[in-house]
Design a protein around this motif. Sequence first.
Motif, short mmCIF file in Angstrom:
data_model
loop_
_atom_site.label_atom_id
_atom_site.label_comp_id
_atom_site.label_asym_id
_atom_site.label_seq_id
_atom_site.Cartn_x
_atom_site.Cartn_y
_atom_site.Cartn_z
N PRO A 120 2.44 -15.64 11.34
CA PRO A 120 1.69 -16.20 10.22
C PRO A 120 0.92 -15.11 9.47
N LEU A 121 0.76 -15.30 8.18
CA LEU A 121 0.03 -14.34 7.35
C LEU A 121 -1.46 -14.63 7.32
N THR A 150 1.83 -18.72 5.31
CA THR A 150 2.25 -18.00 4.11
C THR A 150 1.13 -17.42 3.27
N GLU A 151 -0.13 -17.81 3.48
CA GLU A 151 -1.22 -17.34 2.63
C GLU A 151 -2.10 -16.35 3.38
N ALA A 152 -2.06 -15.10 2.96
CA ALA A 152 -2.79 -14.05 3.66
C ALA A 152 -4.30 -14.24 3.61
N ARG A 156 -5.35 -12.37 13.71
CA ARG A 156 -5.02 -11.89 12.37
C ARG A 156 -3.55 -11.55 12.30
N ALA A 157 -3.00 -11.56 11.09
CA ALA A 157 -1.58 -11.29 10.88
C ALA A 157 -1.21 -9.91 11.41
N GLY A 158 -0.16 -9.86 12.24
CA GLY A 158 0.37 -8.59 12.70
C GLY A 158 -0.49 -7.85 13.69
N GLN A 159 -1.52 -8.50 14.23
CA GLN A 159 -2.43 -7.84 15.17
C GLN A 159 -2.59 -8.68 16.43
#
Length: 273
Positions: free
Chosen positions: A11-12, A126-128, A212-215
Amino acid sequence: MPTDTSAAPAPLGTLVVLGGGDDDPMLALLATLLPERNAPIEVLTTASRRQPARTAAAYAHAWHQLGCPHVRHLQVDETNHADDPATLTRLRRAALVFMSGGDQERITEFLLGTEFLAILRHKYATEASFIVAGTSAGASAMAEVMLVNGHGWRSLLGGQIEVKPGLGLLPGVLLDQHFAERGRYPRLMHAVLARPELLGIGLSEETGLVVRAGQPAEVFGEEAVVVVDAADVTHNNLPELAEDQVISGHHLRLHLLVAGQQLDLATREVAVK
């Protein structure tokens, strides 16, 4: 084994969960995560049976003091349907949706299978700049599976816990809250032995996770986050266990994480920053 999440992109958005107790530090953290202080915040009090309007007003007051003026009470309950067009419009515009505590089964009762939940999941995916957050019951409901029954030492007996589907915002995870304060270690261990594909996470009060996204997920707060992993268990008597007999499991992995430490929800590995 850990759940295979390779088929779905991460998820973003940002997800924040707290184990209950004093949530003022969490609200301050959320204020810093907003794209701007005047972004719209919606307080979802579905879990609360008693005085939900007062609960929402208290959160609005706290955020106003933090410089966040646009806080509204998003009502979804017996008389306010989740898929009411005005409710969905507000959800689509929200920068932060915050779920208060109470009874997590009320959250899933009124949200599972709704367009509201589909929109919430889509925004998170989809919403960062979007944030979804919850405390206590509002935290437990975020996971794929939530514990709704099991008390004290009796949780070590067969048939003495109950799990139900959550909102699925954290796939492959089972969350519990008020964890250390209410002695919920036995029921979390029982739950992951019953469902070893799920990673068990116990959130103590005033303590939580930021995803958080990508972490990796990161711990914040004053106490500990407990992680119970049954992926490599070598013995588990639950498949043949009779009701009210004591559960047994060998080689469960246990982690105690404190503020600043991290947990990769996909690989189940822990790290210190």
